[in-house]
Design an enzyme around this catalytic site. Structure first.
Site, PDB file in Angstrom:
ATOM      1  N   GLY A  60       2.008   6.812  10.425  1.00  0.00           N
ATOM      2  CA  GLY A  60       2.805   5.584  10.327  1.00  0.00           C
ATOM      3  C   GLY A  60       4.224   5.849   9.870  1.00  0.00           C
ATOM      4  O   GLY A  60       5.182   5.287  10.415  1.00  0.00           O
ATOM      5  N   GLU A  61       4.376   6.720   8.884  1.00  0.00           N
ATOM      6  CA  GLU A  61       5.713   7.063   8.417  1.00  0.00           C
ATOM      7  C   GLU A  61       6.496   7.794   9.495  1.00  0.00           C
ATOM      8  O   GLU A  61       7.685   7.547   9.696  1.00  0.00           O
ATOM      9  CB  GLU A  61       5.650   7.917   7.144  1.00  0.00           C
TER      10      GLU A  61
END
Length: 142
Positions: A60-61
Site C-alpha cells: 500500500g505504501e
C-alpha cells in the site's frame, strides 16, 4: 520582471524495487491520480496462513508513493513519504489482491492518497492513507 512558468516534465514510470519483486507485485495502471497494482496472497502470508498485515502496508505504501512520485515528476521534483496509516478490515488466505491508490490531494508541496486493498470478490481488506512531501530531486529516478 517576466512571469515564471513551470516547465512540464515527462512523468516518471514505475520501476519495481527489490521488495516489490519479492512480493510479486504487478503494475496494472499508473498515473498521479490513480495507480493500480496486484499482488498474490501466496508468498505474503504470516504464520497463521493469512495475508500478512505488514505485506499490506508495504504494498500500500509503495503504490501510494508511486502515485506521488508520478505527480512530483511532472514538476521535475520527487516525493518522500511522511505519514502512512492503515486499518485492516478482513483477511485473505489465497488468491490475488488488488491495490488501488486514488488521489485525495495533489499539491505543489504535498500529496495525499487513499489506498484500498481488495480481494478477488472486491471485498475491502485494508484501507491506507499516505501523505508524501514533494521535494527537490536528489537522485535520478530513471
Amino acid at each position: 520582471m517576466p512571469e515564471q512558468t513551470e516547465q512540464a516534465h515527462e512523468p516518471w514510470q514505475i520501476t519495481l524495487g527489490e521488495l516489490d519483486e519479492k512480493m510479486g507485485v504487478t503494475i496494472v495502471e499508473q498515473s498521479a491520480e490513480r495507480v493500480v497494482a496486484t499482488m498474490p496472497v501466496e508468498g505474503n502470508r504470516q504464520s497463521f496462513g493469512l495475508l500478512h498485515g505488514g505485506a499490506s502496508l508495504a504494498v500500500g505504501e509503495a503504490v501510494g508513493s508511486w502515485a506521488a512520485v508520478i505527480h512530483a515528476s511532472s514538476m521535475g521534483r520527487s516525493a518522500v513519504g511522511v505519514d502512512v496509516s492503515a486499518t485492516h478490515h478482513r483477511s485473505a488466505t489465497s488468491g490475488t489482491v488488488t491495490v488501488t491508490a486514488t488521489a485525495i490531494s495533489l499539491g505543489r508541496t504535498m500529496t495525499s492518497h487513499e489506498v484500498v486493498i481488495t480481494d478477488e470478490q472486491d471485498r475491502r481488506l485494508c484501507t491506507l492513507r499516505i501523505t508524501n512531501l514533494i521535494v527537490d530531486r536528489t537522485v535520478d529516478r530513471k
